[in-house]
Design an enzyme around this catalytic site. Structure first.
Site, PDB file in Angstrom:
ATOM      1  CB  THR A  33      -0.985  -0.009   1.190  1.00  0.00           C
ATOM      2  OG1 THR A  33      -1.810  -1.179   1.102  1.00  0.00           O
ATOM      3  CG2 THR A  33      -1.856   1.237   1.207  1.00  0.00           C
ATOM      4  CD  GLU A  41       2.274  11.624  -1.683  1.00  0.00           C
ATOM      5  OE1 GLU A  41       2.592  12.834  -1.677  1.00  0.00           O
ATOM      6  OE2 GLU A  41       2.493  10.860  -0.730  1.00  0.00           O
ATOM      7  CG  HIS A  67      -4.110  -1.290  -1.694  1.00  0.00           C
ATOM      8  ND1 HIS A  67      -2.815  -1.478  -1.278  1.00  0.00           N
ATOM      9  CD2 HIS A  67      -4.222  -1.963  -2.862  1.00  0.00           C
ATOM     10  CE1 HIS A  67      -2.172  -2.234  -2.162  1.00  0.00           C
ATOM     11  NE2 HIS A  67      -3.016  -2.545  -3.124  1.00  0.00           N
TER      12      HIS A  67
END
Length: 128
Positions: A33, A41, A67
């Site tokens: 994750t 990002e 996720h």
């Protein structure tokens, strides 16, 4: 020039180094994750960097993602971002990651436009 609708995309292949087992976020050899979040990002940041003024950058300030599916080593992951809101220096992106079997994660990511030197000066001053 920054405008709503700017998109970014990046494809990676999951390696052992990107697994939860290797980065310490879990015990299993599946896409971690934290690695998915870092990819989100990165895609958002890179999508707008060329449209900023000289000496500017962006920093991540908030991320809300789910996720929803594990990805094994060797499978490809494609991450996309779309700029959906601009509020002065605040940028909001929709982010999404899919593997070869479908959706693995999605959410929103917020970044702020900063002056790189001023930001680093303020950060270095924390050491004083």
């Amino acid at each position: 020039m920054l405008k709503i609708g700017i998109e970014g995309t990046k494809e990676i292949t999951v390696t052992e180094e990107l697994t939860a087992e290797k980065v310490g976020s879990g015990l299993l050899p599946v896409y971690a994750t934290p690695q998915m979040i870092a990819l989100m990002e990165n895609v958002a940041s890179e999508s707008v960097q060329d449209m900023l003024e000289e000496g500017q950058g962006t920093v991540g300030t908030k991320i809300e993602v789910s996720h929803v599916s594990a990805t094994p080593v060797g499978m490809k992951v494609i991450c996309t971002s779309k700029l959906v809101e601009i509020d002065r220096k605040r940028l909001v992106f929709k982010v999404k990651a899919v593997d070869e079997a479908g959706l693995i994660g999605e959410g929103t990511h917020e970044r702020f436009i900063i002056d790189n030197e001023r930001f680093m000066e303020k950060t270095r001053n924390k050491l004083l």
